[in-house]
Design a protein around this motif. Structure first.
Motif, PDB file in Angstrom:
ATOM      1  N   LEU A   1       3.702  -1.984  28.213  1.00 50.04           N
ATOM      2  CA  LEU A   1       4.586  -2.476  27.158  1.00 50.04           C
ATOM      3  C   LEU A   1       4.014  -2.022  25.817  1.00 50.04           C
ATOM      4  O   LEU A   1       2.804  -1.899  25.645  1.00 50.04           O
ATOM      5  CB  LEU A   1       4.745  -3.999  27.209  1.00 50.04           C
ATOM      6  CG  LEU A   1       3.548  -4.884  26.896  1.00 50.04           C
ATOM      7  CD1 LEU A   1       3.443  -5.182  25.396  1.00 50.04           C
ATOM      8  CD2 LEU A   1       3.639  -6.194  27.665  1.00 50.04           C
ATOM      9  N   LEU A   2       4.915  -1.769  24.888  1.00 48.11           N
ATOM     10  CA  LEU A   2       4.541  -1.326  23.548  1.00 48.11           C
ATOM     11  C   LEU A   2       5.090  -2.335  22.542  1.00 48.11           C
ATOM     12  O   LEU A   2       6.303  -2.493  22.420  1.00 48.11           O
ATOM     13  CB  LEU A   2       5.120   0.062  23.251  1.00 48.11           C
ATOM     14  CG  LEU A   2       4.892   1.153  24.303  1.00 48.11           C
ATOM     15  CD1 LEU A   2       5.558   2.458  23.869  1.00 48.11           C
ATOM     16  CD2 LEU A   2       3.412   1.365  24.558  1.00 48.11           C
TER      17      LEU A   2
ATOM     18  N   ASP B   1      11.743   9.099  28.100  1.00 48.25           N
ATOM     19  CA  ASP B   1      12.401   7.799  28.183  1.00 48.25           C
ATOM     20  C   ASP B   1      11.409   6.691  27.844  1.00 48.25           C
ATOM     21  O   ASP B   1      10.304   6.626  28.398  1.00 48.25           O
ATOM     22  CB  ASP B   1      12.960   7.566  29.583  1.00 48.25           C
ATOM     23  CG  ASP B   1      14.185   8.403  29.872  1.00 48.25           C
ATOM     24  OD1 ASP B   1      14.849   8.840  28.910  1.00 48.25           O
ATOM     25  OD2 ASP B   1      14.496   8.633  31.060  1.00 48.25           O
ATOM     26  N   ALA B   2      11.807   5.804  26.937  1.00 54.85           N
ATOM     27  CA  ALA B   2      10.983   4.654  26.552  1.00 54.85           C
ATOM     28  C   ALA B   2      11.921   3.547  26.101  1.00 54.85           C
ATOM     29  O   ALA B   2      12.112   3.325  24.905  1.00 54.85           O
ATOM     30  CB  ALA B   2       9.998   5.034  25.456  1.00 54.85           C
TER      31      ALA B   2
ATOM     32  N   ILE C   1       8.236  -0.516  28.530  1.00 50.58           N
ATOM     33  CA  ILE C   1       9.252  -1.241  27.767  1.00 50.58           C
ATOM     34  C   ILE C   1       8.713  -1.441  26.362  1.00 50.58           C
ATOM     35  O   ILE C   1       7.573  -1.888  26.174  1.00 50.58           O
ATOM     36  CB  ILE C   1       9.586  -2.608  28.393  1.00 50.58           C
ATOM     37  CG1 ILE C   1      10.256  -2.424  29.768  1.00 50.58           C
ATOM     38  CG2 ILE C   1      10.510  -3.419  27.475  1.00 50.58           C
ATOM     39  CD1 ILE C   1      10.552  -3.739  30.479  1.00 50.58           C
ATOM     40  N   ARG C   2       9.523  -1.092  25.375  1.00 50.03           N
ATOM     41  CA  ARG C   2       9.147  -1.315  23.974  1.00 50.03           C
ATOM     42  C   ARG C   2       9.742  -2.622  23.472  1.00 50.03           C
ATOM     43  O   ARG C   2      10.903  -2.922  23.757  1.00 50.03           O
ATOM     44  CB  ARG C   2       9.650  -0.162  23.096  1.00 50.03           C
ATOM     45  CG  ARG C   2       8.854   1.111  23.212  1.00 50.03           C
ATOM     46  CD  ARG C   2       9.311   2.125  22.180  1.00 50.03           C
ATOM     47  NE  ARG C   2      10.629   2.654  22.483  1.00 50.03           N
ATOM     48  CZ  ARG C   2      11.407   3.274  21.599  1.00 50.03           C
ATOM     49  NH1 ARG C   2      11.018   3.409  20.343  1.00 50.03           N
ATOM     50  NH2 ARG C   2      12.573   3.758  21.957  1.00 50.03           N
TER      51      ARG C   2
ATOM     52  N   ARG D   1       2.180  -5.806  33.088  1.00 47.43           N
ATOM     53  CA  ARG D   1       2.323  -4.713  32.123  1.00 47.43           C
ATOM     54  C   ARG D   1       1.130  -4.706  31.163  1.00 47.43           C
ATOM     55  O   ARG D   1       0.711  -5.748  30.659  1.00 47.43           O
ATOM     56  CB  ARG D   1       3.634  -4.827  31.343  1.00 47.43           C
ATOM     57  CG  ARG D   1       4.856  -4.512  32.194  1.00 47.43           C
ATOM     58  CD  ARG D   1       6.124  -4.368  31.383  1.00 47.43           C
ATOM     59  NE  ARG D   1       7.229  -3.977  32.250  1.00 47.43           N
ATOM     60  CZ  ARG D   1       7.552  -2.726  32.523  1.00 47.43           C
ATOM     61  NH1 ARG D   1       6.854  -1.738  31.973  1.00 47.43           N
ATOM     62  NH2 ARG D   1       8.552  -2.436  33.331  1.00 47.43           N
ATOM     63  N   VAL D   2       0.630  -3.514  30.907  1.00 45.12           N
ATOM     64  CA  VAL D   2      -0.536  -3.329  30.052  1.00 45.12           C
ATOM     65  C   VAL D   2      -0.058  -2.995  28.638  1.00 45.12           C
ATOM     66  O   VAL D   2       0.685  -2.019  28.446  1.00 45.12           O
ATOM     67  CB  VAL D   2      -1.441  -2.205  30.586  1.00 45.12           C
ATOM     68  CG1 VAL D   2      -2.612  -1.956  29.641  1.00 45.12           C
ATOM     69  CG2 VAL D   2      -1.930  -2.546  31.989  1.00 45.12           C
ATOM     70  N   PRO D   3      -0.464  -3.758  27.621  1.00 43.12           N
ATOM     71  CA  PRO D   3      -0.053  -3.431  26.249  1.00 43.12           C
ATOM     72  C   PRO D   3      -0.825  -2.235  25.713  1.00 43.12           C
ATOM     73  O   PRO D   3      -2.043  -2.131  25.895  1.00 43.12           O
ATOM     74  CB  PRO D   3      -0.385  -4.710  25.471  1.00 43.12           C
ATOM     75  CG  PRO D   3      -1.474  -5.370  26.253  1.00 43.12           C
ATOM     76  CD  PRO D   3      -1.243  -5.001  27.691  1.00 43.12           C
TER      77      PRO D   3
END
Length: 254
Positions: free
Chosen positions: A6-7, A170-171, A204-205, A234-236
């Motif tokens: 994740l961003l 893709d993001a 996923i942003r 999910r890893v930030p």
């Protein structure tokens, strides 16, 4: 295989908006090591030059030191171009947003403004890899200008583009319209649907704006969504660091 990511991205970062973001950032920091990408505006609405806000710059220095990323987010973050000449342009610049700074710029004008922003980052010794246009709106001239500069990426709501060839990656991103109660309610419904659709997406942003922070409903949504996605594994990461893990060429030039 890289773990799902994740961003967390803060838009419209400026001295004027820091009071909105500060409590949320403190809550995120309390969760542990959560890198953040800060989209910094050098002179927000022509009234917030970074040179006049030493405490704010030192705060950003401390964020870089802890592993966060600063990206260039326009220069003024307001549309100061000449009047629109078509119904479509009028809609995009006066209904969809008043802040599409790079929507109508020529290549020469965009290049000058981008270079001015890059110089601000150099002045304060901030590493710079990415540019995000306000409202994600870019003219053809802006795209041509970006091909000439030492930047690694730009983005739109659902993609990152590796520069200089605009190779698309893709993001998918969640973003809210939080200016009114009905917009916040609708944003929640749409975001929940999109999150379910993207459960298997590699990344996923989360695209936050200052107005989101001014309402408990939207602010709590973002914090709880961040926690949930992390609990799901999910890893930030920052945008720049995630991009470095992607193959050199994905998709095609845009």
């Amino acid at each position: 295989m890289n773990p799902p990511t994740l961003l967390l991205v803060l838009h419209d970062v400026a001295p004027q908006t820091w009071a909105d973001y500060q409590p949320f950032v403190e809550a995120v920091d309390a969760l542990g090591d959560v890198p953040i990408t800060w989209l910094v505006v050098p002179d927000f609405h022509k009234n917030n030059q970074l040179a006049a806000h030493g405490d704010f710059r030192r705060m950003l220095d401390s964020r870089v030191a802890r592993g966060d990323e600063l990206a260039l987010h326009g220069y003024f973050h307001c549309d100061d171009g000449p009047p629109a000449h078509s119904p479509r342009d009028w809609f995009m610049r006066r209904v969809y947003t008043h802040e599409g700074e790079f929507y109508s710029l020529s290549q020469t004008a965009a290049l000058a403004r981008l270079q001015a922003g890059i110089e601000v980052f150099r002045r304060y010794n901030w590493p710079l890899e990415g540019f995000v246009a306000p409202a994600w709106l870019m003219s053809d001239g802006t795209r041509q200008a970006l091909r000439q500069l030492p930047l690694s990426y730009t983005s739109d709501p659902q993609h990152l583009y590796r520069l200089p060839d605009f190779c698309v990656i893709d993001a998918p991103g969640l973003v809210w319209s939080a200016r009114s109660a009905w917009r916040r309610g609708l944003s929640k419904v749409i975001s929940d649907q999109r999150e379910q659709r993207w459960r298997q997406a590699p990344v996923i942003r989360l695209g936050l704006h200052p107005v989101d922070m001014r309402h408990a409903f939207s602010r709590n949504y973002w914090l709880q969504t961040l926690k949930r996605l992390m609990d799901e594994g999910r890893v930030p990461m920052t945008k720049a660091n995630w991009l470095k893990l992607q193959p050199d060429r994905i998709g095609h030039g845009a």
